[in-house]
Enzyme design. Structure first.
Site, PDB file in Angstrom:
ATOM      1  N   HIS A 307      11.682 -29.361  75.029  1.00 15.05           N
ATOM      2  CA  HIS A 307      12.507 -29.776  76.170  1.00 15.05           C
ATOM      3  C   HIS A 307      12.793 -31.225  76.345  1.00 15.05           C
ATOM      4  CE1 HIS A 307      14.429 -29.146  80.076  1.00 15.05           C
ATOM      5  NE2 HIS A 307      14.581 -27.952  79.615  1.00 15.05           N
ATOM      6  N   ASP A 364      13.062 -20.251  77.029  1.00 12.13           N
ATOM      7  CA  ASP A 364      13.730 -19.292  76.187  1.00 12.13           C
ATOM      8  C   ASP A 364      12.730 -18.519  75.171  1.00 12.13           C
ATOM      9  OD1 ASP A 364      16.347 -19.608  77.004  1.00 12.13           O
ATOM     10  OD2 ASP A 364      16.503 -21.419  75.866  1.00 12.13           O
TER      11      ASP A 364
HETATM   12  N1  CMC Z   1      10.567 -28.035  66.451  1.00 13.28           N
HETATM   13  C1  CMC Z   1      10.181 -28.868  65.604  1.00 13.28           C
HETATM   14  N2  CMC Z   1      10.313 -30.320  65.905  1.00 13.28           N
HETATM   15  C2  CMC Z   1      11.048 -30.576  67.113  1.00 13.28           C
HETATM   16  C3  CMC Z   1      11.384 -29.437  68.107  1.00 13.28           C
HETATM   17  C4  CMC Z   1      11.232 -28.041  67.488  1.00 13.28           C
HETATM   18  N3  CMC Z   1      11.696 -27.062  68.270  1.00 13.28           N
HETATM   19  N4  CMC Z   1      11.829 -30.048  69.176  1.00 13.28           N
HETATM   20  C5  CMC Z   1      11.924 -31.447  68.923  1.00 13.28           C
HETATM   21  N5  CMC Z   1      11.285 -31.692  67.826  1.00 13.28           N
HETATM   22  C6  CMC Z   1      10.984 -33.104  67.336  1.00 13.28           C
HETATM   23  C7  CMC Z   1      12.190 -33.509  66.749  1.00 13.28           C
HETATM   24  O1  CMC Z   1      12.432 -33.303  65.369  1.00 13.28           O
HETATM   25  C8  CMC Z   1      11.664 -35.084  67.186  1.00 13.28           C
HETATM   26  O2  CMC Z   1      10.872 -35.603  66.125  1.00 13.28           O
HETATM   27  P1  CMC Z   1      10.688 -36.900  65.660  1.00 13.28           P
HETATM   28  O3  CMC Z   1      10.430 -37.865  66.745  1.00 13.28           O
HETATM   29  O4  CMC Z   1       9.673 -37.100  64.520  1.00 13.28           O
HETATM   30  O5  CMC Z   1      12.097 -37.527  65.215  1.00 13.28           O
HETATM   31  C9  CMC Z   1      11.045 -35.186  68.522  1.00 13.28           C
HETATM   32  O6  CMC Z   1      10.461 -33.766  68.420  1.00 13.28           O
HETATM   33  C10 CMC Z   1      11.941 -35.251  69.679  1.00 13.28           C
HETATM   34  O7  CMC Z   1      13.129 -34.416  69.628  1.00 13.28           O
HETATM   35  P2  CMC Z   1      14.536 -34.562  69.973  1.00 13.28           P
HETATM   36  O8  CMC Z   1      15.215 -33.679  69.269  1.00 13.28           O
HETATM   37  O9  CMC Z   1      14.776 -35.814  70.076  1.00 13.28           O
HETATM   38  O10 CMC Z   1      14.193 -34.230  71.324  1.00 13.28           O
HETATM   39  P3  CMC Z   1      15.667 -33.804  72.459  1.00 13.28           P
HETATM   40  O11 CMC Z   1      14.940 -34.039  73.971  1.00 13.28           O
HETATM   41  O12 CMC Z   1      16.770 -34.719  71.946  1.00 13.28           O
HETATM   42  O13 CMC Z   1      15.842 -32.168  72.290  1.00 13.28           O
HETATM   43  C11 CMC Z   1      15.561 -29.858  72.435  1.00 13.28           C
HETATM   44  C12 CMC Z   1      15.236 -31.266  73.146  1.00 13.28           C
HETATM   45  C13 CMC Z   1      15.320 -28.656  73.315  1.00 13.28           C
HETATM   46  C14 CMC Z   1      17.106 -29.827  72.073  1.00 13.28           C
HETATM   47  C15 CMC Z   1      14.763 -29.850  71.305  1.00 13.28           C
HETATM   48  O14 CMC Z   1      13.478 -29.824  71.382  1.00 13.28           O
HETATM   49  C16 CMC Z   1      15.163 -28.407  70.465  1.00 13.28           C
HETATM   50  O15 CMC Z   1      16.032 -28.497  69.473  1.00 13.28           O
HETATM   51  N6  CMC Z   1      14.153 -27.403  70.571  1.00 13.28           N
HETATM   52  C17 CMC Z   1      14.534 -26.158  69.802  1.00 13.28           C
HETATM   53  C18 CMC Z   1      15.891 -25.386  70.649  1.00 13.28           C
HETATM   54  C19 CMC Z   1      15.554 -24.876  71.960  1.00 13.28           C
HETATM   55  O16 CMC Z   1      14.473 -24.217  72.224  1.00 13.28           O
HETATM   56  N7  CMC Z   1      16.369 -25.122  72.920  1.00 13.28           N
HETATM   57  C20 CMC Z   1      15.952 -24.682  74.162  1.00 13.28           C
HETATM   58  C21 CMC Z   1      15.904 -25.751  75.472  1.00 13.28           C
HETATM   59  S1  CMC Z   1      15.318 -25.143  77.097  1.00 13.28           S
HETATM   60  C22 CMC Z   1      16.627 -24.077  77.772  1.00 13.28           C
HETATM   61  C23 CMC Z   1      17.994 -24.687  77.558  1.00 13.28           C
HETATM   62  O17 CMC Z   1      18.088 -26.060  77.824  1.00 13.28           O
HETATM   63  O18 CMC Z   1      19.010 -23.908  77.524  1.00 13.28           O
END
Ligand code: CMC
Length: 428
Positions: A307, A364
């Site tokens: 998140h 989710d």
């Molecule tokens: N699985 C594997 N690696 C992950 C995941 C994941 N679900 N989420 C983040 N990471 C890793 C990412 O690859 C990165 O690694 P590194 O630092 O080595 O490059 C690190 O964690 C930070 O991730 P980020 O993408 O920079 O973080 P963000 O704040 O931009 O993204 C997020 C947050 C929710 C988009 C992301 O965690 C994600 O894609 N999660 C899966 C989709 C999901 O479940 N979304 C629902 C969010 S909650 C409800 C809503 O908002 O609607």
């Protein structure tokens, strides 16, 4: 602590006021930045450090796992309030007394009807259309049937627009599902509670009376409350920025629905279930999918994990996990997917990749398991999220308009070609 932040650019110092919120969060007020520095701007892709507004609706502390609507904790609201009370709280700022709640519900019911021509629009979609696309289109189309613009300075006009959409939106949600299933459209019954009526409109078969299940009503009520607002997330920011051009409420909501659709946002609930289903089909090998999620050359992500703001735990996920156990056991459903989800969560919480990056199950991760047990098709999961988020979007749109916020218009840092003379086509 000083009440100013000092920025030094090319040896020249500039001071900017620090502003403190009611929960002691501190922000640097950079409203004058470009003016005093002669055009220096900030760059913050994904707005990871940028507060787009001041808001009095929802507070969340990602480190401590706190989520509060108008000061009330999500845990207490999920346990003690119902969805309509929470909607009122978010939109008008206070919990309603019984009289206010009854009037609110009765006003919503007066608008719980849509122009019959909406059916023609619905009919024009192919069966294969994703319900989120249909919902976004129908919500936008409502504007054509309710064309008068709202005078945001009139409390009465604002109130009327709000009860109108709260009345009509569940019909669009239910009809989107029924159309896909080839079921005749249903208007529900005005004698029912708000959430009871939603279930009836979704599930009542033409040949049977619909018997309300207390378990389903309570489960849906709780899920909708947990999704009702989440401050300046992607879809809410979209609603605010669309509305900031003074576009109307319905089209601003339609824009929010489109933003919610993506798998990194609300679309994650559908993606989680599809992922768990794929793991089950693949023999339940969670380790294989954990490895894929950690492999940087593999685009696969563990859906329902991570998140932008919560870096400790998502309080909504905690409540939903308990609810998933309760609902499945109350309904007598034994879903192997729940065990796969719990197994994945356990492995992830012990895995340094997830621990180091502070990746925890989000709202989710377990919600789809409950929706499925309730008989809601997978493609409808994000629509259910939109149904829950509706009062939050309305509250945020109302706040943005009544605070007279300026049109949203971020700056950029241009990194393209500098001036070059035009080349005629024969010279390219
Ligand atoms: N699985 C594997 N690696 C992950 C995941 C994941 N679900 N989420 C983040 N990471 C890793 C990412 O690859 C990165 O690694 P590194 O630092 O080595 O490059 C690190 O964690 C930070 O991730 P980020 O993408 O920079 O973080 P963000 O704040 O931009 O993204 C997020 C947050 C929710 C988009 C992301 O965690 C994600 O894609 N999660 C899966 C989709 C999901 O479940 N979304 C629902 C969010 S909650 C409800 C809503 O908002 O609607």
């Amino acid at each position: 602590m000083s009440d100013k932040a000092t920025l030094e650019i090319n040896g020249k110092k500039y001071e900017f006021p620090l502003v403190t919120g009611t929960e002691n969060e501190v922000a640097i007020d950079i409203k004058t930045l470009r003016g005093v520095t002669g055009g220096v701007t900030t760059v913050d892709p994904g707005y990871k450090n940028t507060g787009s507004c001041e808001s009095a609706i929802t507070f969340l502390d990602g480190e401590k796992g706190i989520l509060r609507y108008r000061g009330y904790s999500i845990e207490e609201l999920a346990e003690k309030a119902d969805f309509l009370e929470v909607a009122y709280l978010l939109i008008f700022g206070e919990l309603p007394n019984q009289e206010e709640l009854d009037k609110f519900h009765s006003d919503i019911k007066k608008h719980a009807v849509v122009d019959d021509d909406i059916k023609k629009i619905l009919d024009a979609f192919p069966k294969s259309a994703h319900p989120m696309g249909v919902l976004a289109s129908l919500t936008s189309a409502l504007t054509a049937f309710n064309p008068t613009s709202v005078n945001v300075d009139s409390e009465e006009e604002m109130y009327n627009a709000i009860v109108r959409i709260l009345g009509k939106f569940p019909i669009l949600v239910a009809w989107t599902m029924r159309k896909k299933q080839g079921m005749p459209l249903d208007y529900g019954s005005s004698s029912l509670g708000y959430v009871e009526n939603i279930l009836q409109m979704m599930f009542k078969r033409p040949d049977e009376d619909y018997t309300q299940s207390k378990i389903l009503v309570n489960a849906l009520d709780k899920l909708l409350i947990l999704h009702a607002d989440h401050e300046q997330n992607c879809s809410t920011s979209t609603v605010r920025i669309t509305g900031s051009s003074h576009a109307g409420l319905f089209v601003s909501l339609s824009a929010g629905i489109s933003a919610l659709w993506g798998p990194l946002h609300g679309g994650a609930n559908q993606a989680v279930l599809e992922m768990l289903e794929a793991i089950k089909e693949d023999g339940g090998d969670t380790k294989k999918y954990m490895a894929k999620a950690k492999d940087k050359s593999d685009p696969f992500r563990l859906m329902g994990f991570g998140h932008r703001v919560y870096k400790n735990f998502d309080p909504r996920a905690k409540i939903i996990k308990v609810a998933a156990d309760e609902v499945l056991s109350d309904l007598g459903v034994d879903d192997p997917i729940l065990d796969i989800a719990k197994g994945l969560e356990k492995e992830a919480l012990e895995d340094p990749y997830f621990v180091d990056r502070k990746l925890y199950p989000n709202v989710d991760f377990y919600s789809g398991i409950i929706y499925r047990a309730m008989g809601i098709p997978v493609e409808m999961f994000t629509v259910m999220f939109a149904l829950g988020r509706l009062p939050g979007w309305i509250a945020q749109w109302k706040e943005m308009r009544t605070r007279k916020e300026p049109i949203g218009r971020p700056r950029q840092l241009y990194i393209g070609e500098t001036y070059r003379p035009f080349k005629s086509i024969d010279k390219r």
